[in-house]
Design an enzyme around this catalytic site. Structure first.
Site, PDB file in Angstrom:
ATOM      1  N   CYS A  23     -11.169 -31.501   5.645  1.00 50.87           N
ATOM      2  CA  CYS A  23     -12.169 -32.382   5.047  1.00 50.87           C
ATOM      3  C   CYS A  23     -13.574 -32.015   5.533  1.00 50.87           C
ATOM      4  O   CYS A  23     -13.750 -31.552   6.659  1.00 50.87           O
ATOM      5  CB  CYS A  23     -11.907 -33.829   5.431  1.00 50.87           C
ATOM      6  SG  CYS A  23     -10.229 -34.364   5.160  1.00 50.87           S
ATOM      7  N   ARG A  42     -13.992 -25.245   3.133  1.00 53.09           N
ATOM      8  CA  ARG A  42     -13.083 -25.779   4.147  1.00 53.09           C
ATOM      9  C   ARG A  42     -11.720 -26.133   3.563  1.00 53.09           C
ATOM     10  O   ARG A  42     -10.762 -26.316   4.309  1.00 53.09           O
ATOM     11  CB  ARG A  42     -13.694 -27.030   4.799  1.00 53.09           C
ATOM     12  CG  ARG A  42     -14.951 -26.744   5.592  1.00 53.09           C
ATOM     13  CD  ARG A  42     -15.644 -28.020   6.002  1.00 53.09           C
ATOM     14  NE  ARG A  42     -14.887 -28.787   6.963  1.00 53.09           N
ATOM     15  CZ  ARG A  42     -15.090 -28.796   8.277  1.00 53.09           C
ATOM     16  NH1 ARG A  42     -16.051 -28.060   8.779  1.00 53.09           N
ATOM     17  NH2 ARG A  42     -14.359 -29.528   9.072  1.00 53.09           N
ATOM     18  N   TRP A  51      -9.112 -33.485   2.162  1.00 53.69           N
ATOM     19  CA  TRP A  51      -7.862 -32.712   2.139  1.00 53.69           C
ATOM     20  C   TRP A  51      -6.787 -33.715   2.520  1.00 53.69           C
ATOM     21  O   TRP A  51      -6.739 -34.174   3.657  1.00 53.69           O
ATOM     22  CB  TRP A  51      -7.962 -31.572   3.150  1.00 53.69           C
ATOM     23  CG  TRP A  51      -6.906 -30.524   3.045  1.00 53.69           C
ATOM     24  CD1 TRP A  51      -6.933 -29.411   2.244  1.00 53.69           C
ATOM     25  CD2 TRP A  51      -5.691 -30.440   3.803  1.00 53.69           C
ATOM     26  NE1 TRP A  51      -5.803 -28.662   2.455  1.00 53.69           N
ATOM     27  CE2 TRP A  51      -5.034 -29.260   3.390  1.00 53.69           C
ATOM     28  CE3 TRP A  51      -5.085 -31.237   4.775  1.00 53.69           C
ATOM     29  CZ2 TRP A  51      -3.802 -28.864   3.929  1.00 53.69           C
ATOM     30  CZ3 TRP A  51      -3.868 -30.851   5.304  1.00 53.69           C
ATOM     31  CH2 TRP A  51      -3.239 -29.678   4.886  1.00 53.69           C
ATOM     32  N   ASN A  67     -13.109 -37.816   8.813  1.00 51.85           N
ATOM     33  CA  ASN A  67     -12.215 -36.674   9.047  1.00 51.85           C
ATOM     34  C   ASN A  67     -11.307 -37.033  10.199  1.00 51.85           C
ATOM     35  O   ASN A  67     -11.755 -37.646  11.176  1.00 51.85           O
ATOM     36  CB  ASN A  67     -13.010 -35.423   9.445  1.00 51.85           C
ATOM     37  CG  ASN A  67     -13.740 -34.811   8.271  1.00 51.85           C
ATOM     38  OD1 ASN A  67     -13.646 -35.309   7.160  1.00 51.85           O
ATOM     39  ND2 ASN A  67     -14.472 -33.746   8.542  1.00 51.85           N
ATOM     40  N   GLY A  68     -10.052 -36.614  10.137  1.00 56.68           N
ATOM     41  CA  GLY A  68      -9.126 -36.899  11.230  1.00 56.68           C
ATOM     42  C   GLY A  68      -8.005 -37.810  10.763  1.00 56.68           C
ATOM     43  O   GLY A  68      -7.831 -38.047   9.562  1.00 56.68           O
ATOM     44  N   GLU A 117      -0.810  -9.237  10.431  1.00 52.39           N
ATOM     45  CA  GLU A 117      -2.043  -9.752   9.832  1.00 52.39           C
ATOM     46  C   GLU A 117      -2.196  -9.275   8.387  1.00 52.39           C
ATOM     47  O   GLU A 117      -2.616 -10.038   7.510  1.00 52.39           O
ATOM     48  CB  GLU A 117      -3.243  -9.329  10.695  1.00 52.39           C
ATOM     49  CG  GLU A 117      -4.614  -9.609  10.124  1.00 52.39           C
ATOM     50  CD  GLU A 117      -4.921 -11.085   9.845  1.00 52.39           C
ATOM     51  OE1 GLU A 117      -4.090 -11.940  10.183  1.00 52.39           O
ATOM     52  OE2 GLU A 117      -5.973 -11.350   9.248  1.00 52.39           O
ATOM     53  N   LYS A 160      -2.598 -11.781   5.239  1.00 53.79           N
ATOM     54  CA  LYS A 160      -3.778 -11.696   4.369  1.00 53.79           C
ATOM     55  C   LYS A 160      -3.349 -11.667   2.911  1.00 53.79           C
ATOM     56  O   LYS A 160      -3.871 -12.376   2.083  1.00 53.79           O
ATOM     57  CB  LYS A 160      -4.510 -10.404   4.734  1.00 53.79           C
ATOM     58  CG  LYS A 160      -5.959 -10.323   4.832  1.00 53.79           C
ATOM     59  CD  LYS A 160      -6.785 -11.158   5.724  1.00 53.79           C
ATOM     60  CE  LYS A 160      -6.468 -12.565   5.919  1.00 53.79           C
ATOM     61  NZ  LYS A 160      -6.628 -13.143   7.199  1.00 53.79           N
ATOM     62  N   GLU A 211      -1.621 -15.110   1.719  1.00 54.30           N
ATOM     63  CA  GLU A 211      -2.444 -16.328   1.627  1.00 54.30           C
ATOM     64  C   GLU A 211      -3.435 -16.294   0.465  1.00 54.30           C
ATOM     65  O   GLU A 211      -3.758 -17.322  -0.087  1.00 54.30           O
ATOM     66  CB  GLU A 211      -3.133 -16.670   2.949  1.00 54.30           C
ATOM     67  CG  GLU A 211      -4.242 -15.776   3.384  1.00 54.30           C
ATOM     68  CD  GLU A 211      -4.871 -16.215   4.703  1.00 54.30           C
ATOM     69  OE1 GLU A 211      -4.880 -17.401   5.028  1.00 54.30           O
ATOM     70  OE2 GLU A 211      -5.365 -15.327   5.428  1.00 54.30           O
ATOM     71  N   HIS A 215      18.551  -4.022  10.712  1.00 59.71           N
ATOM     72  CA  HIS A 215      19.380  -5.105  11.260  1.00 59.71           C
ATOM     73  C   HIS A 215      19.504  -6.279  10.293  1.00 59.71           C
ATOM     74  O   HIS A 215      19.843  -7.382  10.707  1.00 59.71           O
ATOM     75  CB  HIS A 215      18.818  -5.566  12.605  1.00 59.71           C
ATOM     76  CG  HIS A 215      18.857  -4.473  13.638  1.00 59.71           C
ATOM     77  ND1 HIS A 215      20.033  -4.025  14.196  1.00 59.71           N
ATOM     78  CD2 HIS A 215      17.878  -3.706  14.174  1.00 59.71           C
ATOM     79  CE1 HIS A 215      19.771  -3.035  15.040  1.00 59.71           C
ATOM     80  NE2 HIS A 215      18.457  -2.824  15.045  1.00 59.71           N
ATOM     81  N   LYS A 249      -9.830 -24.065   5.721  1.00 59.42           N
ATOM     82  CA  LYS A 249     -10.432 -23.105   6.643  1.00 59.42           C
ATOM     83  C   LYS A 249     -10.152 -23.486   8.081  1.00 59.42           C
ATOM     84  O   LYS A 249      -9.834 -22.653   8.912  1.00 59.42           O
ATOM     85  CB  LYS A 249     -11.943 -23.037   6.390  1.00 59.42           C
ATOM     86  CG  LYS A 249     -12.690 -22.062   7.293  1.00 59.42           C
ATOM     87  CD  LYS A 249     -12.267 -20.635   7.016  1.00 59.42           C
ATOM     88  CE  LYS A 249     -12.945 -19.620   7.905  1.00 59.42           C
ATOM     89  NZ  LYS A 249     -12.250 -18.317   7.875  1.00 59.42           N
TER      90      LYS A 249
HETATM   91  C1  AGP Z   1      -6.418 -16.865   8.409  1.00 63.13           C
HETATM   92  O1  AGP Z   1      -6.707 -16.075   7.320  1.00 63.13           O
HETATM   93  C2  AGP Z   1      -5.882 -18.164   8.173  1.00 63.13           C
HETATM   94  N1  AGP Z   1      -6.477 -18.862   7.126  1.00 63.13           N
HETATM   95  C3  AGP Z   1      -5.385 -18.972   9.346  1.00 63.13           C
HETATM   96  O2  AGP Z   1      -4.180 -18.377   9.696  1.00 63.13           O
HETATM   97  C4  AGP Z   1      -6.271 -19.120  10.612  1.00 63.13           C
HETATM   98  O3  AGP Z   1      -6.401 -17.884  11.238  1.00 63.13           O
HETATM   99  C5  AGP Z   1      -5.625 -20.152  11.558  1.00 63.13           C
HETATM  100  O4  AGP Z   1      -5.545 -21.388  10.898  1.00 63.13           O
HETATM  101  C6  AGP Z   1      -6.373 -20.305  12.859  1.00 63.13           C
HETATM  102  O5  AGP Z   1      -7.675 -20.756  12.659  1.00 63.13           O
HETATM  103  P1  AGP Z   1      -8.745 -20.700  13.810  1.00 63.13           P
HETATM  104  O6  AGP Z   1      -8.971 -19.268  14.134  1.00 63.13           O
HETATM  105  O7  AGP Z   1      -9.961 -21.346  13.230  1.00 63.13           O
HETATM  106  O8  AGP Z   1      -8.188 -21.456  14.987  1.00 63.13           O
END
Ligand code: AGP
Length: 605
Positions: A2, A27, A75, A101-102, A478, A482, A485, A501, A600
Site C-alpha cells: 500500500c 509498490r 494492496w 498501511n499495515g 535469480e 526474474k 515474476e 535425481h 515492491k
Molecule cells: C524481486 O524481483 C522481488 N520482487 C522480490 O523477490 C524482492 O527481492 C523481495 O521481496 C525482497 O525485497 P527487499 O529486497 O525489498 O527486502
C-alpha cells in the site's frame, strides 16, 4: 505494498495527491482512494483497479477541490479489493478520514466492542475499525484521540488522518510501517516513501515508531506518544526526480537494467581507498564471529546465495543461509558469535524485519545491506552498508540485486584480509577486479543486443528450466525468479547435477533449458548436463563467457557474458538473464513494472 500520500498547503490538493498516487503505483495495489478536506467537511472518492479509474472519478467531482487531503493505494489484506474496502475510510460521524498501511492484529476484538456500543461498519477492513475507534475516543482533542487509539491497537500501522475540526492539518503516526514527512515552502507532505512527493521537495523528516506528526502548511510538529514535542532533523534526499521517472524508457525495469553500471560504480567507488577495499568505516570487528548467517527474501536472498559462496571461498568463514520467512519460526542456531547479514532493497520487508528481531533476541550482531536510507531495517540493525543504487521503481529488482552482490564481493575481500586469508597483493588484485565491474556490466549490456532476437524465438515457452553449478547455480536462482515474476512463465532453477535425481523426467521435446556455463572450472560438467537434456529433446540456450568457443557446438543459442574473473562474474552474468526476462515479458504483453499479485515492498507477513 500500500502507498500513502498526504498534502497540506495552498495548491490543488486533488492534483498533487492523484499525481503522488501515480508515483506510488509501482509498490503494487488493487484499488485507490482520495479524501479532501474543505469547509469543515471531508469528501472522498475510491475506485477499484488502476489509479486512472480514480483519476476519472476524482477530476469530475467538484467536492474534491481543496488544499488539504490524503490518498492511498491499497494492496488487499482484510477484505477483497473493491471500492468499499479501498482507503480512505471515514468514521460514521463523517468527522475523520484515515489511510493506513499495515495490519491491525486485534481488530476483531475492537470491532466487537464498537459494535456493542452501537457503531456500524461498511467495509471488511481493519482500517475502518481504527477510524471508528478514533471517533469513539475523540472528545475534542485530536492528538489525544490518536494517541489513545494507537495505544489500543496491536500490529503495524502507518496512518494519515484528517479531522473536520482541524482544517488544513494532516496527522501521521507509525509503528513498523514507514512514513516520511516532506518539508516544502508553504506546503508540507507525508508519504509512505519519498517517491510520493519527490517532485515537490527533497527535504524530509523520517518519522520514527511511536511518533505523531501534526502537519500544517507552514509548520510540522512531532510528538512522542506521551504528548511531548520532539526535535527531529531534516534530511536532504540525494535522489533526483529523474531517478524516479522513466526518462524516455518504456518501462522502469529496462531503465534500471541500463542504470546498473552507474549504480554498481556508486556502490563500489566510495569503498576503495588507496587501491584497496576499505570497510573500516563500519567499525565491525569481524574477528569476533565464528560464523555468518545470511537471511533475506526473494532476490535479496539470491544475492545472499552469491555472497555465501564468495565469503566462504575467500574469507573461509562458515556461512549458512535461511529465507527470512522461515528463519523467524525455526529457532535458528545463532548466538553472540554469529554475524547475521540481512539483505533488503526496500529496507521494509516484514519477514526480514522479523528475522532481525529473532536474531537480536538470540544475541547475534546484525549487519544490513540495504538500499533505502533511514528504512526500518537500517534502523534496526547494528551495522549498515548502503548499496547506493538510487530509487528502484520496477517491482522486479535489477540494480538492487547487482549492487547487493557488489557489496558481498567487497565484504568478502575485506573480511578475507582481516582474517589473514589473503595477503596485500591479493587484496589489491581482487580490489582491481571489483573496481572494473561497472565496465564489465556495461559490456554485458552492449554485448546483448541479440537478447531481443532470442526472446522473440523463445517467448512462447510455457515452462523453462535454468541449470548451473556453483556460482552459475546461484545466478540461475535469480534468473529464473526474474523470468517468472514478470512473464508469468513457469520456470525453475536447478543445480545442474540434481536434474538426474528427478527433474529430468520433465525434460522432453522442445523444453527450453537455460544452461549457465560461465564458471570455467566446471565447464565440462555442465556440458555433460547439456548433452543429457539435449538427448531428451530439450532446446538449450547457454549463458557463456564471450571467449567460450566450445559452447557454440553444444547449445542451440548462446547469451554472451563478458570475460570476468570467475569468483566475481555472477554480477555480470545476471544481466543477460534480466534482459531475456524483460523481452520475453514484453513479447507476452505483460505489465512489466507492476506484475500481477506482486508488490515492491512486502510489508505484511
Ligand atoms: C524481486 O524481483 C522481488 N520482487 C522480490 O523477490 C524482492 O527481492 C523481495 O521481496 C525482497 O525485497 P527487499 O529486497 O525489498 O527486502
Amino acid at each position: 505494498m500500500c502507498g500513502i500520500i498526504g498534502f497540506t498547503g495552498t495548491g490543488d490538493a486533488r492534483g498533487i495527491i492523484l499525481d503522488g498516487l501515480k508515483r506510488l503505483e509501482y509498490r503494487g495495489y488493487d484499488s485507490a482512494g482520495i479524501a479532501i478536506q474543505r469547509n469543515n467537511e471531508i469528501n472522498m472518492v475510491k475506485a477499484q483497479g488502476k489509479v486512472d479509474n480514480l483519476v476519472n472519478l476524482a477530476v469530475a467531482n467538484d467536492k474534491l477541490i481543496g488544499t488539504c487531503g490524503i490518498g492511498h493505494t491499497r494492496w488487499a489484506t482484510h477484505g477483497i479489493p473493491n471500492d468499499i474496502n479501498a482507503h480512505p475510510h471515514m468514521s460514521e460521524d463523517g468527522k475523520f478520514a484515515i489511510v493506513h498501511n499495515g495490519i491491525i492484529e486485534n481488530q476483531a476484538e475492537i470491532k466487537e466492542k464498537l459494535l456493542k456500543k452501537g457503531m456500524t461498519f461498511k467495509s471488511e477492513t481493519d482500517t475502518e475499525v481504527m477510524v471508528q475507534l478514533l471517533s469513539f475516543n475523540y472528545n475534542g482533542d485530536i492528538k489525544k484521540a490518536i494517541m489513545k487509539t494507537v495505544s489500543e491497537v496491536t500490529g503495524s500501522y502507518g496512518i494519515g488522518v484528517l479531522c473536520t475540526d482541524n482544517p488544513g492539518v494532516i496527522y501521521a503516526a507509525k509503528v513498523a510501517s514507514p512514513l516520511i514527512i516532506g518539508i516544502g515552502v508553504g506546503e508540507n507532505y507525508f508519504g509512505s516513501d519519498i517517491t510520493a512527493f519527490i517532485n515537490h521537495t527533497k527535504n524530509v523528516i523520517d518519522l520514527d515508531d511511536n511518533e505523531l506528526a501534526e502537519i500544517h502548511k507552514d509548520k510540522v510538529i512531532i510528538y512522542d506518544y506521551k504528548g511531548e514535542e520532539i526535535k527531529k532533523e531534516i534530511r536532504k534526499v540525494t535522489w533526483d526526480i529523474a531517478a524516479a521517472e522513466k526518462s524516455g524508457y518504456e518501462h522502469f525495469m529496462i531503465k534500471e537494467i541500463m542504470e546498473q553500471p552507474a549504480a554498481i560504480k556508486a556502490t563500489i567507488e566510495p569503498r576503495i581507498k588507496n587501491g584497496k577495499i576499505d570497510f573500516d568505516e563500519l567499525n565491525l570487528d569481524i574477528l569476533k564471529y565464528n560464523r555468518v548467517l545470511i537471511t533475506a527474501c526473494g532476490s535479496a536472498y539470491y544475492a545472499g546465495c552469491v555472497g555465501k559462496l564468495v565469503i566462504e571461498k575467500l574469507a573461509r568463514l562458515h556461512v549458512s543461509m535461511d529465507v527470512a520467512s522461515e528463519l523467524r519460526y525455526s529457532d535458528p542456531m545463532i548466538d553472540e558469535e554469529t554475524l547475521v547479514i540481512v539483505v533488503s532493497q526496500s529496507g521494509e520487508t516484514a519477514d526480514t524485519i522479523a528475522a532481525i528481531k529473532e536474531a537480536k533476541s538470540k544475541g547475534a550482531t546484525v549487519l544490513a545491506i540495504v538500499n533505502v536510507v533511514g528504512s526500518t531495517i537500517a534502523k534496526l540493525s547494528d551495522y549498515v552498508i548502503y548499496t547506493w543504487a538510487g530509487p528502484e521503481i520496477a517491482v522486479a529488482t535489477t540494480k538492487g540485486y547487482t549492487t547487493q552482490v557488489a557489496v558481498f564481493y567487497m565484504f568478502a575481500v575485506w573480511a578475507a584480509k582481516k582474517l589473514n586469508k589473503i595477503d596485500d597483493k591479493q587484496l589489491e588484485e581482487y580490489t582491481n577486479i571489483i573496481k572494473h565491474l561497472p565496465e564489465r556490466a556495461q559490456r554485458a549490456l552492449d554485448l546483448n543486443a541479440k537478447v531481443k532476437t532470442l526472446a522473440d524465438k523463445y517467448y512462447h515457452n510455457k515452462s523453462i528450466f535454468f541449470i548451473g553449478r556453483y556460482f552459475d547455480y546461484a545466478v540461475c536462482l535469480e534468473g529464473s525468479l526474474k523470468l517468472k515474476e514478470i512473464s508469468y512463465i513457469h520456470s525453475e532453477a536447478y543445480a545442474a547435477g540434481e536434474l538426474k535425481h528427478g527433474t529430468i523426467a520433465l525434460i522432453d521435446e522442445g523444453r527450453l533449458v537455460v544452461a549457465a556455463c560461465c564458471y570455467e572450472p566446471l565447464l565440462d560438467k555442465i556440458i555433460s548436463n547439456i548433452q543429457q537434456v539435449k538427448a531428451r529433446g530439450a532446446e538449450v540456450l547457454a549463458l557463456a563467457m564471450e571467449d567460450n568457443k566450445k559452447i557454440f557446438k553444444e547449445a542451440d543459442d548462446v547469451l554472451l557474458v563478458p570475460k570476468t574473473n570467475e569468483l566475481f562474474m555472477s554480477l555480470v552474468e545476471i544481466i543477460p538473464l534480466q534482459l531475456f526476462a524483460y523481452y520475453v515479458a514484453k513479447n507476452n504483453k505483460c505489465d512489466i513494472d507492476k506484475p500481477k499479485n506482486l508488490a515492491k515492498s512486502v510489508t505484511v507477513e
